[in-house]
Design a protein around this motif. Structure first.
Motif, short mmCIF file in Angstrom:
data_model
loop_
_atom_site.label_atom_id
_atom_site.label_comp_id
_atom_site.label_asym_id
_atom_site.label_seq_id
_atom_site.Cartn_x
_atom_site.Cartn_y
_atom_site.Cartn_z
N ILE A 71 -1.49 8.11 16.49
CA ILE A 71 -0.50 7.66 15.51
C ILE A 71 0.15 8.85 14.83
N SER A 72 -0.67 9.87 14.46
CA SER A 72 -0.15 11.04 13.76
C SER A 72 0.86 11.79 14.61
N SER A 73 0.67 11.80 15.91
CA SER A 73 1.55 12.58 16.77
C SER A 73 2.93 11.95 16.91
N SER A 74 3.04 10.66 16.58
CA SER A 74 4.30 9.99 16.80
C SER A 74 5.10 9.78 15.53
N PHE A 127 5.22 10.51 10.87
CA PHE A 127 4.62 11.15 9.72
C PHE A 127 4.96 10.43 8.43
N ALA A 128 5.66 9.28 8.53
CA ALA A 128 5.97 8.48 7.35
C ALA A 128 5.03 7.29 7.30
N GLN A 129 5.07 6.58 6.18
CA GLN A 129 4.29 5.35 6.08
C GLN A 129 4.68 4.40 7.20
N ILE A 130 3.70 3.83 7.85
CA ILE A 130 3.95 2.97 9.00
C ILE A 130 3.92 1.52 8.56
N THR A 131 4.96 0.78 8.90
CA THR A 131 5.00 -0.66 8.61
C THR A 131 4.52 -1.41 9.84
N LEU A 132 3.39 -2.08 9.70
CA LEU A 132 2.82 -2.83 10.82
C LEU A 132 3.35 -4.25 10.87
N ILE A 133 3.56 -4.84 9.67
CA ILE A 133 4.10 -6.20 9.58
C ILE A 133 5.14 -6.23 8.48
N GLN A 147 11.07 -18.38 0.48
CA GLN A 147 11.12 -17.31 -0.51
C GLN A 147 10.10 -16.20 -0.27
N ASP A 148 9.14 -16.41 0.60
CA ASP A 148 8.03 -15.47 0.71
C ASP A 148 8.32 -14.36 1.71
N ARG A 149 7.46 -13.33 1.66
CA ARG A 149 7.56 -12.18 2.56
C ARG A 149 6.19 -11.52 2.68
N LEU A 150 5.78 -11.20 3.89
CA LEU A 150 4.49 -10.55 4.15
C LEU A 150 4.72 -9.16 4.72
N THR A 151 4.12 -8.13 4.08
CA THR A 151 4.21 -6.76 4.59
C THR A 151 2.82 -6.15 4.68
N LEU A 152 2.60 -5.40 5.72
CA LEU A 152 1.36 -4.65 5.91
C LEU A 152 1.74 -3.24 6.33
N THR A 153 1.32 -2.25 5.54
CA THR A 153 1.66 -0.86 5.81
C THR A 153 0.39 -0.02 5.88
N THR A 154 0.51 1.12 6.53
CA THR A 154 -0.61 2.05 6.61
C THR A 154 -0.07 3.48 6.48
N SER A 155 -0.89 4.36 5.98
CA SER A 155 -0.56 5.78 5.88
C SER A 155 -1.87 6.54 5.89
N LEU A 164 -5.17 23.08 6.48
CA LEU A 164 -4.13 22.58 7.38
C LEU A 164 -4.13 21.06 7.27
N ARG A 165 -2.97 20.47 7.02
CA ARG A 165 -2.92 19.02 6.82
C ARG A 165 -1.83 18.39 7.67
N TYR A 166 -2.07 17.11 8.00
CA TYR A 166 -1.07 16.30 8.69
C TYR A 166 -1.03 14.95 7.99
N GLU A 167 0.14 14.56 7.53
CA GLU A 167 0.27 13.34 6.73
C GLU A 167 1.27 12.38 7.39
#
Length: 386
Positions: free
Chosen positions: A19-22, A24-30, A39-47, A382-385
């Motif tokens: 995932i890190s190699s592709s 570097f921003a917050q990833i929206t999965l849903i 009226q509703d909305r479902l979001t799932l993010t990962t970082s 050394l960091r990767y975000e």
């Protein structure tokens, strides 16, 4: 705490690197609108963040002998976040948060780059909640302390930091309200000029150094003032009713933390200054040699204070794959006024470089003077975000 068979450890680590190699921003999965209603909305993010760090002390002595493995590089709180938000209507949302510390060297069995006592994966936060724009947010579960989120984080701006904060030294930081705690109820409401935070911790217990620590209850309150768009000033108070048990002895006592911090950032200059007073939070390990009843009454019978400072300037580069370069000066001071004869003072300089694609590099030179004769140190990270 989550444990898996080794092959699954390796699978998780490999997936994280992929995932890190592709990205570097917050990833929206849903991100799905009109799931159940119009009226509703479902979001799932990962970082997350992968952090490989090396500590190089000028010399090694009894105060740092156990950290020799860190010279060659180790995981410095690498982490993965997952956040779910189900917006029921324009005002009301249901939310959930999950954060794991991961230890890739331990997961991959990279010998010499971890301690045998390290965990592979540690659940740092796991909570559910409900949020209203009108009434505020209520969360329950394992959550970072109000003290750290509102005050401590304002000076947690460099890598080898929080040495003047109680969670670094407390033997029960995940139970006494200084780091993160299970069975925590937290309310927060944000206004234009200030934010308010209220917290309650239910009964919980753990064992450390052969002593059972039990939190009977805990309360916390904090106020974060927005002095202007660039400046925040926060103050927090934490109180616990607790007891210690060993053999047939028991000792009841209270714990208190009062802390305040100022943070300023205008897009270039960044300043942080904060301090606190800690009563019956920091340990006296000499007390462990005493008889049971005496050891309990003396183990956390202490008072201490500490302060931290940080000043840095961010240069916007924007070419040769370098985004920003931020040199800084930093320091801290911690002193016991009761319980044991110990003090520590650190001062240093550092630089944080941020490249494109989420890559970063930090260097710090730390000069230390303390009761244990801890040597001066170089830190490399050394960091990767993403």
């Amino acid at each position: 705490m989550v444990k898996f068979i080794l092959k699954y450890h390796r699978l998780i680590a490999a997936s994280s690197l992929l995932i890190s190699s592709s990205t570097f921003a917050q990833i929206t999965l849903i991100d799905q609108a009109q799931v159940l209603t119009d009226q509703d909305r479902l979001t799932l993010t990962t970082s997350g963040s992968l952090r490989l760090q090396a500590l190089n002390f000028d010399q090694y002595n009894p105060s740092n002998e156990s950290q020799k493995y860190r010279r060659d590089g180790y995981s410095a709180t690498s982490r993965i976040y997952a956040n779910l938000n189900y917006q029921m209507n324009p005002d009301l949302s249901v939310l959930a948060g999950y954060q794991n510390y991961i230890n890739p060297p331990k997961i991959l069995d990279w010998e010499g780059h971890y301690s045998s006592s390290d965990e592979n994966i540690t659940t740092e936060q796991a909570y559910v909640g409900i949020a209203s724009k009108r009434y505020g947010t209520l969360k329950f579960g394992k959550i970072y302390s109000i003290y750290y989120d509102v005050v401590g984080s304002k000076t947690d701006l460099w890598d080898y930091d929080t040495l003047a904060q109680p969670q670094t030294w407390s033997p029960v930081a995940y139970y006494d309200g200084t780091q993160a705690g299970r069975k925590s109820l937290r309310y927060e409401k944000k206004f234009e000029r200030f934010d308010i935070y209220l917290g309650y911790q239910f009964k919980d217990d753990t064992t450390t150094q052969g002593i059972r620590y039990q939190r009977e209850s805990g309360q916390a309150v904090a106020l974060d003032l927005h002095l202007n768009a660039q400046t925040h000033w926060a103050t927090s108070w934490t109180h616990n009713a607790a007891n210690l048990q060993r053999v047939d002895a028991r000792h009841d006592f209270n714990q208190d933390t009062l802390a305040s911090a100022l943070f300023y950032f205008n897009g270039r200059w960044m300043f942080g200054l904060g301090g606190g007073w800690y009563k019956n939070m920091l340990p006296n390990y000499d007390a462990l040699a005493l008889p049971a009843s005496a050891s309990l009454s003396q183990f956390l019978n202490s008072e201490a204070y500490g302060f931290e400072y940080y000043a840095g300037y961010q240069f916007q580069i924007g070419h040769h794959a370098i985004k920003t370069v931020q040199p800084y000066v930093m320091g801290n001071y911690l002193d016991y006024t009761r319980g044991v004869d110990f003090s520590r003072r650190d001062h240093g300089v550092g630089v944080a470089v941020r490249f494109t694609h989420g890559i970063g590099f930090d260097y710090e030179r730390l000069y230390t003077k303390d009761t244990w004769n801890t040597p001066d140190m170089h830190l490399f990270r050394l960091r990767y975000e993403w």
